[in-house]
Design a protein around this motif. Structure first.
Motif, PDB file in Angstrom:
ATOM      1  N   ILE A  41      27.245  63.405 101.875  1.00 32.71           N
ATOM      2  CA  ILE A  41      27.869  63.101 103.165  1.00 32.71           C
ATOM      3  C   ILE A  41      28.735  61.848 103.050  1.00 32.71           C
ATOM      4  O   ILE A  41      29.881  61.820 103.520  1.00 32.71           O
ATOM      5  CB  ILE A  41      26.793  62.950 104.262  1.00 32.71           C
ATOM      6  CG1 ILE A  41      26.165  64.315 104.552  1.00 32.71           C
ATOM      7  CG2 ILE A  41      27.386  62.344 105.527  1.00 32.71           C
ATOM      8  CD1 ILE A  41      24.901  64.257 105.387  1.00 32.71           C
ATOM      9  N   THR A  42      28.214  60.826 102.400  1.00 35.61           N
ATOM     10  CA  THR A  42      28.975  59.586 102.221  1.00 35.61           C
ATOM     11  C   THR A  42      30.239  59.835 101.414  1.00 35.61           C
ATOM     12  O   THR A  42      31.330  59.370 101.778  1.00 35.61           O
ATOM     13  CB  THR A  42      28.106  58.516 101.527  1.00 35.61           C
ATOM     14  OG1 THR A  42      26.960  58.270 102.345  1.00 35.61           O
ATOM     15  CG2 THR A  42      28.870  57.228 101.303  1.00 35.61           C
ATOM     16  N   ILE A  43      30.120  60.576 100.325  1.00 39.36           N
ATOM     17  CA  ILE A  43      31.279  60.889  99.479  1.00 39.36           C
ATOM     18  C   ILE A  43      32.310  61.682 100.270  1.00 39.36           C
ATOM     19  O   ILE A  43      33.510  61.410 100.202  1.00 39.36           O
ATOM     20  CB  ILE A  43      30.833  61.661  98.217  1.00 39.36           C
ATOM     21  CG1 ILE A  43      30.033  60.740  97.297  1.00 39.36           C
ATOM     22  CG2 ILE A  43      32.024  62.262  97.485  1.00 39.36           C
ATOM     23  CD1 ILE A  43      29.291  61.461  96.192  1.00 39.36           C
ATOM     24  N   SER A  44      31.857  62.654 101.043  1.00 37.15           N
ATOM     25  CA  SER A  44      32.773  63.473 101.843  1.00 37.15           C
ATOM     26  C   SER A  44      33.519  62.626 102.873  1.00 37.15           C
ATOM     27  O   SER A  44      34.730  62.770 103.044  1.00 37.15           O
ATOM     28  CB  SER A  44      32.009  64.584 102.563  1.00 37.15           C
ATOM     29  OG  SER A  44      31.386  65.426 101.639  1.00 37.15           O
ATOM     30  N   LYS A  45      32.789  61.770 103.555  1.00 35.58           N
ATOM     31  CA  LYS A  45      33.434  60.901 104.556  1.00 35.58           C
ATOM     32  C   LYS A  45      34.449  59.979 103.906  1.00 35.58           C
ATOM     33  O   LYS A  45      35.549  59.785 104.434  1.00 35.58           O
ATOM     34  CB  LYS A  45      32.379  60.080 105.297  1.00 35.58           C
ATOM     35  CG  LYS A  45      31.579  60.889 106.287  1.00 35.58           C
ATOM     36  CD  LYS A  45      30.536  60.017 106.974  1.00 35.58           C
ATOM     37  CE  LYS A  45      29.725  60.822 107.982  1.00 35.58           C
ATOM     38  NZ  LYS A  45      28.688  59.992 108.631  1.00 35.58           N
ATOM     39  N   ASP A  46      34.100  59.412 102.759  1.00 29.01           N
ATOM     40  CA  ASP A  46      35.029  58.528 102.050  1.00 29.01           C
ATOM     41  C   ASP A  46      36.271  59.298 101.597  1.00 29.01           C
ATOM     42  O   ASP A  46      37.393  58.792 101.682  1.00 29.01           O
ATOM     43  CB  ASP A  46      34.358  57.877 100.842  1.00 29.01           C
ATOM     44  CG  ASP A  46      33.311  56.847 101.240  1.00 29.01           C
ATOM     45  OD1 ASP A  46      33.289  56.444 102.426  1.00 29.01           O
ATOM     46  OD2 ASP A  46      32.512  56.462 100.368  1.00 29.01           O
ATOM     47  N   PHE A  47      36.083  60.518 101.133  1.00 26.48           N
ATOM     48  CA  PHE A  47      37.200  61.334 100.667  1.00 26.48           C
ATOM     49  C   PHE A  47      38.139  61.675 101.817  1.00 26.48           C
ATOM     50  O   PHE A  47      39.355  61.609 101.685  1.00 26.48           O
ATOM     51  CB  PHE A  47      36.689  62.620 100.006  1.00 26.48           C
ATOM     52  CG  PHE A  47      37.792  63.509  99.514  1.00 26.48           C
ATOM     53  CD1 PHE A  47      38.506  63.176  98.378  1.00 26.48           C
ATOM     54  CD2 PHE A  47      38.112  64.667 100.191  1.00 26.48           C
ATOM     55  CE1 PHE A  47      39.531  63.986  97.928  1.00 26.48           C
ATOM     56  CE2 PHE A  47      39.132  65.484  99.747  1.00 26.48           C
ATOM     57  CZ  PHE A  47      39.846  65.140  98.613  1.00 26.48           C
ATOM     58  N   ILE A  48      37.569  62.020 102.964  1.00 27.12           N
ATOM     59  CA  ILE A  48      38.383  62.368 104.129  1.00 27.12           C
ATOM     60  C   ILE A  48      39.215  61.174 104.589  1.00 27.12           C
ATOM     61  O   ILE A  48      40.341  61.336 105.057  1.00 27.12           O
ATOM     62  CB  ILE A  48      37.484  62.903 105.272  1.00 27.12           C
ATOM     63  CG1 ILE A  48      36.950  64.275 104.884  1.00 27.12           C
ATOM     64  CG2 ILE A  48      38.230  62.968 106.587  1.00 27.12           C
ATOM     65  CD1 ILE A  48      35.870  64.805 105.791  1.00 27.12           C
ATOM     66  N   ARG A  49      38.680  59.980 104.425  1.00 30.92           N
ATOM     67  CA  ARG A  49      39.394  58.771 104.837  1.00 30.92           C
ATOM     68  C   ARG A  49      40.557  58.404 103.915  1.00 30.92           C
ATOM     69  O   ARG A  49      41.370  57.558 104.260  1.00 30.92           O
ATOM     70  CB  ARG A  49      38.429  57.596 104.916  1.00 30.92           C
ATOM     71  CG  ARG A  49      37.713  57.575 106.233  1.00 30.92           C
ATOM     72  CD  ARG A  49      36.891  56.306 106.370  1.00 30.92           C
ATOM     73  NE  ARG A  49      35.525  56.759 106.590  1.00 30.92           N
ATOM     74  CZ  ARG A  49      34.450  56.307 106.014  1.00 30.92           C
ATOM     75  NH1 ARG A  49      34.516  55.338 105.158  1.00 30.92           N
ATOM     76  NH2 ARG A  49      33.268  56.807 106.270  1.00 30.92           N
ATOM     77  N   THR A  50      40.635  59.021 102.729  1.00 33.25           N
ATOM     78  CA  THR A  50      41.735  58.695 101.816  1.00 33.25           C
ATOM     79  C   THR A  50      43.046  59.185 102.404  1.00 33.25           C
ATOM     80  O   THR A  50      43.084  60.117 103.206  1.00 33.25           O
ATOM     81  CB  THR A  50      41.546  59.329 100.420  1.00 33.25           C
ATOM     82  OG1 THR A  50      41.502  60.745 100.557  1.00 33.25           O
ATOM     83  CG2 THR A  50      40.307  58.826  99.731  1.00 33.25           C
ATOM     84  N   LYS A  51      44.109  58.585 101.993  1.00 29.96           N
ATOM     85  CA  LYS A  51      45.430  58.984 102.476  1.00 29.96           C
ATOM     86  C   LYS A  51      45.763  60.371 101.951  1.00 29.96           C
ATOM     87  O   LYS A  51      45.437  60.718 100.817  1.00 29.96           O
ATOM     88  CB  LYS A  51      46.491  57.998 101.998  1.00 29.96           C
ATOM     89  CG  LYS A  51      46.301  56.613 102.546  1.00 29.96           C
ATOM     90  CD  LYS A  51      47.346  55.693 101.980  1.00 29.96           C
ATOM     91  CE  LYS A  51      47.097  54.270 102.429  1.00 29.96           C
ATOM     92  NZ  LYS A  51      48.013  53.329 101.817  1.00 29.96           N
ATOM     93  N   SER A  52      46.428  61.162 102.749  1.00 30.26           N
ATOM     94  CA  SER A  52      46.793  62.511 102.329  1.00 30.26           C
ATOM     95  C   SER A  52      47.725  62.489 101.126  1.00 30.26           C
ATOM     96  O   SER A  52      47.782  63.442 100.363  1.00 30.26           O
ATOM     97  CB  SER A  52      47.424  63.287 103.478  1.00 30.26           C
ATOM     98  OG  SER A  52      48.590  62.641 103.923  1.00 30.26           O
ATOM     99  N   THR A  53      48.458  61.411 100.926  1.00 31.77           N
ATOM    100  CA  THR A  53      49.341  61.320  99.765  1.00 31.77           C
ATOM    101  C   THR A  53      48.559  61.095  98.478  1.00 31.77           C
ATOM    102  O   THR A  53      49.084  61.318  97.390  1.00 31.77           O
ATOM    103  CB  THR A  53      50.357  60.169  99.933  1.00 31.77           C
ATOM    104  OG1 THR A  53      49.643  58.951 100.158  1.00 31.77           O
ATOM    105  CG2 THR A  53      51.292  60.435 101.096  1.00 31.77           C
TER     106      THR A  53
END
Length: 75
Positions: free
Chosen positions: A41-53
């Protein structure tokens, strides 16, 4: 290849993963409060927060199409 790879996180060794696999259920549904689920869950949330670029889709061919092409090559 000159691609930059960054670590998103670490999923701890957790016996719950093996039990979920045996029951053929996603670990997040099998036991959502285990350490592995919390890490995912933590990894997923962190990944989603990354910039789309920062995220690049390398191949957008659907998996089923790839699988079909793989088996049809020999014919």
């Amino acid at each position: 290849m000159s691609r930059q790879v960054s670590l998103l996180g670490i999923i701890p060794d957790d016996s719950t993963i093996m039990k979920a696999v045996i029951d053929q259920k996603p670990v997040l549904l099998y036991q959502p409060n285990c350490q592995a689920s919390k890490a995912l869950i933590t990894i997923s949330k962190d990944f989603i927060r990354t910039k789309s670029t920062d995220v690049e889709v390398v191949d957008s061919t659907p998996f089923i199409s790839k699988l079909k092409n793989f088996f049809m090559k020999g014919r």
